[in-house]
Write an enzyme that holds these catalytic residues in place. Structure first.
Site, PDB file in Angstrom:
ATOM      1  N   TYR A   1       0.843  -1.206   0.000  1.00 40.81           N
ATOM      2  CA  TYR A   1       0.000   0.000   0.000  1.00 40.81           C
ATOM      3  C   TYR A   1       0.877   1.255   0.000  1.00 40.81           C
ATOM      4  O   TYR A   1       0.847   2.053  -0.919  1.00 40.81           O
ATOM      5  CB  TYR A   1      -0.879   0.048   1.268  1.00 40.81           C
ATOM      6  CG  TYR A   1      -2.207  -0.663   1.190  1.00 40.81           C
ATOM      7  CD1 TYR A   1      -2.413  -1.752   0.361  1.00 40.81           C
ATOM      8  CD2 TYR A   1      -3.277  -0.246   1.996  1.00 40.81           C
ATOM      9  CE1 TYR A   1      -3.641  -2.403   0.328  1.00 40.81           C
ATOM     10  CE2 TYR A   1      -4.509  -0.886   1.960  1.00 40.81           C
ATOM     11  CZ  TYR A   1      -4.680  -1.964   1.136  1.00 40.81           C
ATOM     12  OH  TYR A   1      -5.892  -2.593   1.105  1.00 40.81           O
ATOM     13  N   SER A   2       1.679   1.431   1.088  1.00 38.66           N
ATOM     14  CA  SER A   2       2.386   2.703   1.310  1.00 38.66           C
ATOM     15  C   SER A   2       3.463   2.945   0.266  1.00 38.66           C
ATOM     16  O   SER A   2       4.090   2.011  -0.240  1.00 38.66           O
ATOM     17  CB  SER A   2       3.047   2.693   2.689  1.00 38.66           C
ATOM     18  OG  SER A   2       2.099   2.408   3.678  1.00 38.66           O
TER      19      SER A   2
ATOM     20  N   GLU B   1      -7.702  -4.707   9.298  1.00 41.54           N
ATOM     21  CA  GLU B   1      -6.346  -4.557   9.840  1.00 41.54           C
ATOM     22  C   GLU B   1      -6.420  -4.039  11.268  1.00 41.54           C
ATOM     23  O   GLU B   1      -5.615  -4.383  12.113  1.00 41.54           O
ATOM     24  CB  GLU B   1      -5.557  -3.588   8.946  1.00 41.54           C
ATOM     25  CG  GLU B   1      -4.109  -3.408   9.356  1.00 41.54           C
ATOM     26  CD  GLU B   1      -3.309  -2.528   8.384  1.00 41.54           C
ATOM     27  OE1 GLU B   1      -3.830  -2.161   7.331  1.00 41.54           O
ATOM     28  OE2 GLU B   1      -2.154  -2.221   8.722  1.00 41.54           O
TER      29      GLU B   1
ATOM     30  N   ASN C   1      -1.714   7.162  14.975  1.00 42.93           N
ATOM     31  CA  ASN C   1      -2.641   7.536  16.055  1.00 42.93           C
ATOM     32  C   ASN C   1      -3.231   8.925  15.847  1.00 42.93           C
ATOM     33  O   ASN C   1      -4.353   9.197  16.264  1.00 42.93           O
ATOM     34  CB  ASN C   1      -1.937   7.430  17.403  1.00 42.93           C
ATOM     35  CG  ASN C   1      -1.818   5.971  17.838  1.00 42.93           C
ATOM     36  OD1 ASN C   1      -1.931   5.067  16.999  1.00 42.93           O
ATOM     37  ND2 ASN C   1      -1.607   5.742  19.116  1.00 42.93           N
TER      38      ASN C   1
HETATM   39  C1  LIG Z   1       6.910  -1.062  11.130  1.00 42.34           C
HETATM   40  C2  LIG Z   1       6.002  -0.636  10.030  1.00 42.34           C
HETATM   41  C3  LIG Z   1       5.471  -1.581   9.190  1.00 42.34           C
HETATM   42  C4  LIG Z   1       4.676  -1.188   8.107  1.00 42.34           C
HETATM   43  N1  LIG Z   1       4.226  -2.160   7.251  1.00 42.34           N
HETATM   44  C5  LIG Z   1       3.564  -1.790   6.135  1.00 42.34           C
HETATM   45  C6  LIG Z   1       3.209  -2.762   5.142  1.00 42.34           C
HETATM   46  O1  LIG Z   1       3.455  -3.976   5.288  1.00 42.34           O
HETATM   47  N2  LIG Z   1       2.608  -2.331   4.020  1.00 42.34           N
HETATM   48  C7  LIG Z   1       2.288  -1.021   3.817  1.00 42.34           C
HETATM   49  O2  LIG Z   1       1.706  -0.707   2.781  1.00 42.34           O
HETATM   50  N3  LIG Z   1       2.608  -0.069   4.737  1.00 42.34           N
HETATM   51  C8  LIG Z   1       3.242  -0.421   5.878  1.00 42.34           C
HETATM   52  N4  LIG Z   1       3.601   0.532   6.816  1.00 42.34           N
HETATM   53  C9  LIG Z   1       3.358   1.925   6.506  1.00 42.34           C
HETATM   54  C10 LIG Z   1       2.338   2.621   7.378  1.00 42.34           C
HETATM   55  O3  LIG Z   1       1.041   2.287   7.002  1.00 42.34           O
HETATM   56  C11 LIG Z   1       2.609   4.135   7.264  1.00 42.34           C
HETATM   57  O4  LIG Z   1       3.875   4.378   7.857  1.00 42.34           O
HETATM   58  C12 LIG Z   1       1.554   4.967   7.940  1.00 42.34           C
HETATM   59  O5  LIG Z   1       0.344   4.918   7.228  1.00 42.34           O
HETATM   60  C13 LIG Z   1       2.003   6.461   8.046  1.00 42.34           C
HETATM   61  O6  LIG Z   1       2.403   6.946   6.814  1.00 42.34           O
HETATM   62  P1  LIG Z   1       3.827   7.670   6.616  1.00 42.34           P
HETATM   63  O7  LIG Z   1       4.868   6.818   7.242  1.00 42.34           O
HETATM   64  O8  LIG Z   1       3.955   8.012   5.180  1.00 42.34           O
HETATM   65  O9  LIG Z   1       3.725   9.002   7.482  1.00 42.34           O
HETATM   66  P2  LIG Z   1       2.991  10.358   7.065  1.00 42.34           P
HETATM   67  O10 LIG Z   1       1.647  10.036   6.505  1.00 42.34           O
HETATM   68  O11 LIG Z   1       3.919  11.162   6.226  1.00 42.34           O
HETATM   69  O12 LIG Z   1       2.798  11.033   8.473  1.00 42.34           O
HETATM   70  C14 LIG Z   1       3.882  11.699   9.153  1.00 42.34           C
HETATM   71  C15 LIG Z   1       3.326  12.246  10.460  1.00 42.34           C
HETATM   72  O13 LIG Z   1       2.297  13.215  10.192  1.00 42.34           O
HETATM   73  C16 LIG Z   1       1.079  12.858  10.825  1.00 42.34           C
HETATM   74  N5  LIG Z   1      -0.056  13.181   9.943  1.00 42.34           N
HETATM   75  C17 LIG Z   1      -0.166  12.889   8.621  1.00 42.34           C
HETATM   76  N6  LIG Z   1      -1.364  13.329   8.149  1.00 42.34           N
HETATM   77  C18 LIG Z   1      -2.013  13.889   9.205  1.00 42.34           C
HETATM   78  C19 LIG Z   1      -3.284  14.507   9.371  1.00 42.34           C
HETATM   79  N7  LIG Z   1      -4.143  14.612   8.353  1.00 42.34           N
HETATM   80  N8  LIG Z   1      -3.619  14.972  10.601  1.00 42.34           N
HETATM   81  C20 LIG Z   1      -2.763  14.849  11.653  1.00 42.34           C
HETATM   82  N9  LIG Z   1      -1.542  14.274  11.558  1.00 42.34           N
HETATM   83  C21 LIG Z   1      -1.169  13.812  10.351  1.00 42.34           C
HETATM   84  C22 LIG Z   1       1.178  11.343  11.030  1.00 42.34           C
HETATM   85  O14 LIG Z   1       0.379  10.928  12.111  1.00 42.34           O
HETATM   86  C23 LIG Z   1       2.657  11.165  11.333  1.00 42.34           C
HETATM   87  O15 LIG Z   1       2.923  11.434  12.679  1.00 42.34           O
HETATM   88  C24 LIG Z   1       4.364   0.164   7.911  1.00 42.34           C
HETATM   89  C25 LIG Z   1       4.881   1.124   8.790  1.00 42.34           C
HETATM   90  C26 LIG Z   1       5.685   0.748   9.834  1.00 42.34           C
HETATM   91  C27 LIG Z   1       6.234   1.802  10.748  1.00 42.34           C
END
Ligand SMILES: Cc1cc2nc3c(=O)[nH]c(=O)nc-3n(C[C@H](O)[C@H](O)[C@H](O)COP(=O)(O)OP(=O)(O)OC[C@H]3O[C@@H](n4cnc5c(N)ncnc54)[C@H](O)[C@@H]3O)c2cc1C
Length: 397
Positions: free
Chosen positions: A128-129, A244, A383
């Protein structure tokens, strides 16, 4: 909400306990307690035992291989497996793509993919990500262009958990760049051995290889591996995210975690007394235990609602926030309890390390686990995003 188990539930609890005692693989016993890293074979050995018994997918409808258990029986199952310290099964096939396939897939797709998920024959990962598309998932840019009866896929995914072991991946790809964001996405099942796929490790703070980058260059995917309609993948994506989040509170595992912290605090000395006698440390454990009990009752209320036919609502966001924070606080207390014995293990034990471990066995995983658990407030929808959901759906802000 009735808090006592019925005689049938108690009989089920005895059956589950006996089954675990007799069938949990010998090679796995104590492995989690000792904090050993789990291999693919470890995950599969317990998976196979449960698959043979028909207990590997309690959440699935019976017609596809589910157990037909009531919500209370599922609760008993998760309590018993956690208190016996059984390892958790990989969720990507069983809890994520499996439900998508039996809900949205064609009869051929169900026949082709569900048996491998149930048996453990196919290991799945979640694509996904992307860099730049996490919380704002609908902005994803990996694109798929239809050529004859194949899609040609190009792009990059990231944080792909356990992709290094995966036989298959489920991917969100953009099939219509001109439509509104959510309306141009499709859901593809991709064979991870396809030419053009490169999996590169990301080593986490705890020194573990758990997540990866996945690059897709001209990867050809037969059109019959698309689930549901073209450009309607967002429907599957949202459905999957709801699955999930269920079980993400991890109450049963945290209860066991508290017992482990107490064991450490009884063994570690604070001056001439065990750490557990320190009133400040005791208070932290007590606060954590109270919060966990409150979370457990919230989860039980949610289960009672489910038994009464209500689907998981926005309270699943609450369970995710509190559950993940408690998991993090637990690892903070463990690290505090082991004190300086935790320091040599900030990077975990690397492959080929030949140094003698320092300090008691329980100290070795405290630091890597502390670092690893920072992830719980990020994955499954961060969160902050869960708080947005509560603000909108519960508080009406
Ligand atoms: C250990 C681990 C395993 C993972 N495994 C998978 C996997 O198997 N497959 C997969 O597809 N993904 C996976 N992920 C990805 C995960 O779903 C994303 O990391 C998550 O959705 C956050 O996206 P980002 O890391 O791009 O952070 P961002 O979206 O860039 O966010 C950065 C910060 O900004 C905050 N933020 C962003 N938007 C808002 C808003 N609208 N309002 C308030 N705060 C906001 C977030 O809370 C965060 O603190 C994994 C992540 C981790 C850490």
């Amino acid at each position: 909400m009735h808090l006592d188990f019925s005689p049938e539930d108690l009989a089920f609890q005895r059956e589950v306990r006996a089954f675990i005692a007799e069938n949990y693989p010998e090679t796995l016993r104590g492995k989690q307690d000792e904090g050993d890293e789990l291999t693919k074979e470890d995950f599969l050995s317990w998976h196979r035992v449960l698959a043979r018994k028909g207990w590997v997918a309690p959440a699935w409808p019976v017609e596809y291989g589910g157990t037909g258990w009531t919500a209370t029986q599922k609760y008993i199952w998760s309590e018993e497996t956690a208190s016996a310290d059984c390892i958790r099964l990989m969720p990507f096939g069983l809890s994520m793509v499996g439900p998508v396939i039996y809900t949205f897939g064609t009869p051929e797709q169900k026949a082709r993919f569900l048996p491998g998920i149930l048996s453990g024959g196919d290991w799945w990962c979640q694509g996904y990500s992307e860099p730049g598309s996490g919380s704002d998932l609908a902005s994803l840019r990996t694109k798929a262009v239809l050529e004859g009866d194949e899609y040609v896929v190009n792009g990059q995914k990231t944080w792909t958990t356990m992709a290094q072991h995966a036989d298959w991946g489920f991917f969100l790809v953009r099939t219509n760049p001109d439509a509104k964001q959510q309306e141009g996405i499709s859901f593809l099942l991709i064979d991870m051995k396809s030419p053009g796929i490169t999996v590169r490790p990301i080593i986490t703070l705890g020194g573990e290889h758990e997540v990866n980058e996945v690059w897709l260059e001209d990867v050809r995917v037969p059109v019959n591996q698309r689930i549901f309609e073209e450009n309607k993948g967002w429907t599957c994506a949202k459905f999957l995210l709801a699955h999930e989040r269920t079980g993400i509170a991890g109450v049963a595992a945290s209860k066991r975690g508290i017992e482990k912290v107490k064991t450490i605090a009884r063994a570690e000395m604070d001056g001439d007394k065990p750490l557990i006698a320190n009133p400040f440390f005791r208070r932290k454990i007590a606060e954590l235990e109270m919060d966990l009990t409150a979370l457990e009752y919230t989860e039980l209320r949610s289960l009672a609602g489910e038994s009464a036919g209500k689907g998981p609502g926005p309270e699943s966001s609450l369970l995710k926030i509190k559950g993940s924070e408690i998991q993090q606080r637990l690892t903070e207390l463990s690290l505090e309890a082991v004190g300086h014995y935790g320091a040599p293990y900030f990077r975990g034990f690397g492959e080929g390390d030949n140094e003698h471990p320092i300090g008691p066995d329980y100290a070795h995983r405290a630091a890597p686990t502390y670092f690893n658990t920072r992830k719980t407030t990020i994955y499954g929808g961060s969160n902050e995003i869960q708080r947005n959901i509560i603000a909108k759906m519960v508080l009406g802000l």
